[in-house]
Motif scaffolding. Structure first.
Motif, PDB file in Angstrom:
ATOM      1  N   TRP A 178       4.680  -1.063   3.736  1.00  0.00           N
ATOM      2  CA  TRP A 178       3.465  -1.549   4.394  1.00  0.00           C
ATOM      3  C   TRP A 178       2.551  -2.119   3.319  1.00  0.00           C
ATOM      4  CZ3 TRP A 178       2.029  -2.278   9.325  1.00  0.00           C
ATOM      5  CH2 TRP A 178       2.645  -1.552  10.352  1.00  0.00           C
ATOM      6  N   GLY A 179       1.734  -3.093   3.688  1.00  0.00           N
ATOM      7  CA  GLY A 179       0.776  -3.641   2.745  1.00  0.00           C
ATOM      8  C   GLY A 179      -0.375  -4.311   3.459  1.00  0.00           C
ATOM      9  N   PRO A 197       3.126   7.828   0.562  1.00  0.00           N
ATOM     10  CA  PRO A 197       3.850   7.433  -0.662  1.00  0.00           C
ATOM     11  C   PRO A 197       3.345   6.113  -1.228  1.00  0.00           C
ATOM     12  CG  PRO A 197       5.219   7.092   1.276  1.00  0.00           C
ATOM     13  CD  PRO A 197       3.992   7.797   1.752  1.00  0.00           C
ATOM     14  N   ALA A 198       2.405   6.207  -2.155  1.00  0.00           N
ATOM     15  CA  ALA A 198       1.729   5.040  -2.722  1.00  0.00           C
ATOM     16  C   ALA A 198       2.705   4.109  -3.428  1.00  0.00           C
ATOM     17  CB  ALA A 198       0.642   5.497  -3.690  1.00  0.00           C
ATOM     18  N   ALA A 221      -9.045  -1.526  -2.134  1.00  0.00           N
ATOM     19  CA  ALA A 221      -8.289  -0.571  -1.328  1.00  0.00           C
ATOM     20  C   ALA A 221      -7.029  -0.113  -2.040  1.00  0.00           C
ATOM     21  CB  ALA A 221      -7.933  -1.194   0.022  1.00  0.00           C
ATOM     22  N   LEU A 222      -6.423  -1.015  -2.838  1.00  0.00           N
ATOM     23  CA  LEU A 222      -5.155  -0.714  -3.499  1.00  0.00           C
ATOM     24  C   LEU A 222      -5.308  -0.585  -5.012  1.00  0.00           C
ATOM     25  CD1 LEU A 222      -2.890  -3.078  -1.364  1.00  0.00           C
ATOM     26  CD2 LEU A 222      -3.548  -0.709  -0.951  1.00  0.00           C
ATOM     27  N   SER A 223      -6.504  -0.230  -5.440  1.00  0.00           N
ATOM     28  CA  SER A 223      -6.750   0.005  -6.864  1.00  0.00           C
ATOM     29  C   SER A 223      -5.973   1.216  -7.344  1.00  0.00           C
ATOM     30  CB  SER A 223      -8.244   0.228  -7.110  1.00  0.00           C
ATOM     31  OG  SER A 223      -8.662   1.448  -6.491  1.00  0.00           O
ATOM     32  N   LYS A 224      -5.849   1.364  -8.644  1.00  0.00           N
ATOM     33  CA  LYS A 224      -5.138   2.516  -9.198  1.00  0.00           C
ATOM     34  C   LYS A 224      -5.784   3.824  -8.756  1.00  0.00           C
ATOM     35  CE  LYS A 224      -3.233   0.288 -13.327  1.00  0.00           C
ATOM     36  NZ  LYS A 224      -3.164   0.283 -14.804  1.00  0.00           N
ATOM     37  N   GLU A 225      -7.114   3.853  -8.745  1.00  0.00           N
ATOM     38  CA  GLU A 225      -7.808   5.077  -8.369  1.00  0.00           C
ATOM     39  C   GLU A 225      -7.524   5.446  -6.914  1.00  0.00           C
ATOM     40  OE1 GLU A 225      -9.616   3.145 -11.793  1.00  0.00           O
ATOM     41  OE2 GLU A 225      -9.188   2.412  -9.762  1.00  0.00           O
ATOM     42  N   LEU A 272       0.818  -1.217   0.000  1.00  0.00           N
ATOM     43  CA  LEU A 272       0.000   0.000   0.000  1.00  0.00           C
ATOM     44  C   LEU A 272       0.849   1.263   0.000  1.00  0.00           C
ATOM     45  CD1 LEU A 272      -0.180   1.469   3.094  1.00  0.00           C
ATOM     46  CD2 LEU A 272      -1.331  -0.680   3.567  1.00  0.00           C
ATOM     47  N   GLN A 273       2.062   1.177   0.552  1.00  0.00           N
ATOM     48  CA  GLN A 273       2.962   2.320   0.515  1.00  0.00           C
ATOM     49  C   GLN A 273       4.393   1.821   0.473  1.00  0.00           C
ATOM     50  OE1 GLN A 273       2.966   4.584   4.366  1.00  0.00           O
ATOM     51  NE2 GLN A 273       5.074   3.862   4.355  1.00  0.00           N
ATOM     52  N   ILE A 274       5.283   2.677  -0.006  1.00  0.00           N
ATOM     53  CA  ILE A 274       6.699   2.345  -0.059  1.00  0.00           C
ATOM     54  C   ILE A 274       7.501   3.585   0.303  1.00  0.00           C
ATOM     55  CG2 ILE A 274       6.709   2.789  -2.544  1.00  0.00           C
ATOM     56  CD1 ILE A 274       8.977   0.718  -2.779  1.00  0.00           C
TER      57      ILE A 274
END
Length: 430
Positions: A313-314, A349-350, A334-338, A149-151
Motif C-alpha cells: 500500500w502507498g 509493516p512499514a 506521513a512517510l518520514s523516517k520518524e 507506506l507498508q509492505i
C-alpha cells in the motif's frame, strides 16, 4: 516523461544541498492551502489520523482525511479519479491491485520533477531507505508515482520442535527440500504442509511459486503466460505437495483455515502472509506448542531462485489535484523516517528499512521473522496480482485451474483452458 532513477534523483537533491541552494527546507511554503486525501479503512489510517494536527501546525496546510471501508473506498476513489475531481489531492493505492487501470488512464501524477526540486522535497526524505521491493511497486518506465507506506510478503511458518523430532535441521532452502520436509513431517495426526487452495484466493500465494519456477503472468505480447512449462511445473509441484502432504480438502483452504490449522497444531508448516504472526502469538488462537516453537523463513528457492511477491500500500497524488505540491508535502511527512518507525511499532509493516532496525521494534518480534521478512521485502516482485485491469477475472480463471489440479486433473490442460479464458478477457480490455 523519461524515467529518472532513485539514485540519480538523490544525487541531484544532495548536490543542491551541498552547494548551499537549500540549507533548510521550508515546510510552510504552502501555508493556507487546503488538501483532501481519500484513505482506506486500514490500521495505517488509524495510526496516522490522530497525528494530522501535527502536520497542520508544522506546515499551515489544512488536511481532510476521508476514510471508507475498503469496498466503498475503491468505488469512491474510482469515481473521483476518473471524473477528474480537482478537489481530490491524493489517496491510498495498492498498485498490485489497480496499478494497470490507474496508470493506463493517467489518473496518477508522476513525482520525479518534485523529487528533483530541493525546494519541494525535504533532503531527509531518503528514497533509498525504502525496501527495494516496496519502492519498485511505485516505479515504472515513466517515473515514480507514489511512495510505499507498508509492505507485506509471505513466509514459511514452521514448528522447530516437530523438525527436531523428525531429525530436520533448519528450514528448507529449496522447493525439493520443502517437499522432502513435508513428507518427513506428515502423519495421521499432523499434516506436513498447508497453503491456500480456495480458487482465486490461492492465486496471491501460488504466485510465489510461479515466479520461483520461472513463470510470469503475461507474455511480452500481453497474452497470458500461465500455460508456459514453468507455470505448469509450479502448479504440478504445488498440487502434488498439498494432495500428498496437506490436510484433507486443500481446495477449501483460505487463509483463516490455513492459519487456524497451524495455530491448533494440526500442520507442521504453512506458507502465508507474514502479518499472521499475530495469530501464532495470541493465546486465544494458538496452542502453547505453536507459540513456543514457531520459527519463520523466506520462500524456498525454486529453479529460478526465491522470488517472493510483495503486497504494498502507498500514497499517490491525484492527477487532477489543484494542490499537488502541498499533497506531496503531506506524503513526505506521513512517510518520514520518524513516522514509519511509529507505524511499525503500531503493528503496520512499514516500508522503510531503517524502521526495522529500530531497537525498540527489534525487541518485539522474533529474529527469524524480522530476518525472513526483510529478505523477502528486498527481493520482492511487485506483481502479486496480474498486471491488468481485469484483475478479478484473471484471478478467477487461474483459481479454477488451481482447484482442478488439486482435484487431480491434469495441470497442463487446466492451465491451457485458463489461458484461453484469460486471453478472451484481455482482448475485451483492448
Amino acid at each position: 516523461m523519461k524515467r529518472i532513477s532513485i539514485l540519480v534523483l538523490s544525487v541531484i537533491a544532495a548536490g543542491f544541498v551541498s552547494l548551499g541552494v537549500a540549507q533548510e527546507f521550508d515546510w510552510r511554503r504552502f501555508e493556507g492551502t487546503e488538501i483532501r486525501f481519500m484513505m482506506n479503512q486500514h490500521p495505517f489510517t488509524d495510526f496516522l489520523a490522530p497525528l494530522v494536527p501535527e502536520f497542520e501546525e508544522m506546515t499551515g496546510i489544512d488536511v481532510t482525511l476521508e476514510t471508507f471501508p475498503e469496498d466503498q473506498f475503491r468505488q469512491r476513489r474510482l469515481l473521483e479519479a476518473s471524473s477528474g475531481a480537482e478537489t481530490l489531492d491524493g489517496y491510498m493505492i495498492m498498485p498490485g491491485q489497480v496499478g494497470a487501470q490507474y496508470l493506463g488512464a493517467d489518473w496518477v501524477r508522476y513525482l520525479d520533477d518534485f523529487i528533483a526540486d530541493p525546494t519541494l522535497t525535504n533532503p531527509d526524505l531518503d528514497l533509498e531507505d525504502f525496501f527495494a521491493g516496496a519502492m519498485s511497486t511505485f516505479e515504472n518506465e515513466a517515473g515514480i508515482f507514489g511512495l510505499p507506506l507498508q509492505i507485506e510478503s509471505s513466509l514459511l511458518f514452521y514448528r522447530s520442535d516437530l523438525f527436531a523430532e523428525a531429525g530436520l535441521e533448519g528450514p528448507p532452502e529449496t522447493m525439493d527440500e520443502l517437499r522432502e520436509y513435508a513428507a518427513a513431517l506428515h502423519s495421521d495426526d499432523v499434516a506436513g504442509f498447508a497453503m491456500r487452495g480456495q480458487g482465486a484466493a490461492a492465486t496471491s500465494q501460488i504466485v510465489n511459486l510461479l515466479y520461483s519456477f520461472g513463470g510470469q503472468w503475461l507474455n511480452e505480447d500481453g497474452t497470458s503466460a500461465l500455460d508456459s512449462p514453468e507455470s505448469v511445473a509450479a502448479l504440478e509441484f504445488y498440487a502434488d505437495l498439498l494432495r500428498n502432504y496437506g490436510p484433507p480438502g486443500p481446495a477449501n483452504l483460505h487463509w483463516p483455515e490455513v492459519t487456524s490449522l497451524y495455530a491448533q497444531g494440526q500442520v507442521a508448516m504453512i506458507f502465508d502472509a507474514n502479518v499472521f504472526r499475530s495469530i501464532m502469538e495470541d493465546p486465544e488462537q494458538s496452542i502453547d506448542a505453536v507459540r513456543e516453537n514457531t520459527l519463520y523463513a523466506p520462500l524456498p528457492a525454486g529453479p529460478a531462485g526465491s522470488v517472493p511477491a510483495v503486497l504494498v500500500w502507498g500514497l499517490s497524488v491525484n492527477h487532477a489535484s489543484e494542490n499537488p505540491e502541498a499533497a506531496w508535502y503531506f506524503i513526505q511527512w506521513a512517510l518520514s523516517k520518524e513516522n514509519q518507525v511509529e507505524t511499525l511499532l503500531s503493528g503496520v509493516p512499514a516500508a522503510r528499512t531503517s524502521s526495522w532496525e529500530n531497537e525498540e521494534f527489534q525487541q518485539t518480534a522474533p529474529p527469524s521473522w524480522i530476518e525472513g521478512s526483510q529478505t523477502s521485502f528486498q527481493a520482492g516482485q511487485p506483481d502479486w496480482n496480474p498486471p491488468v485491469t481485469a484483475v478479478p477475472e484473471v484471478r478467477d480463471a487461474y483459481g479454477q485451474a488451481i482447484v482442478a489440479a488439486l482435484q487431480g486433473q491434469d495441470a497442463a490442460e487446466a492451465l491451457r483452458q485458463a489461458k484461453q479464458e484469460i486471453d478472451r478477457v484481455l482482448e475485451r480490455e483492448q
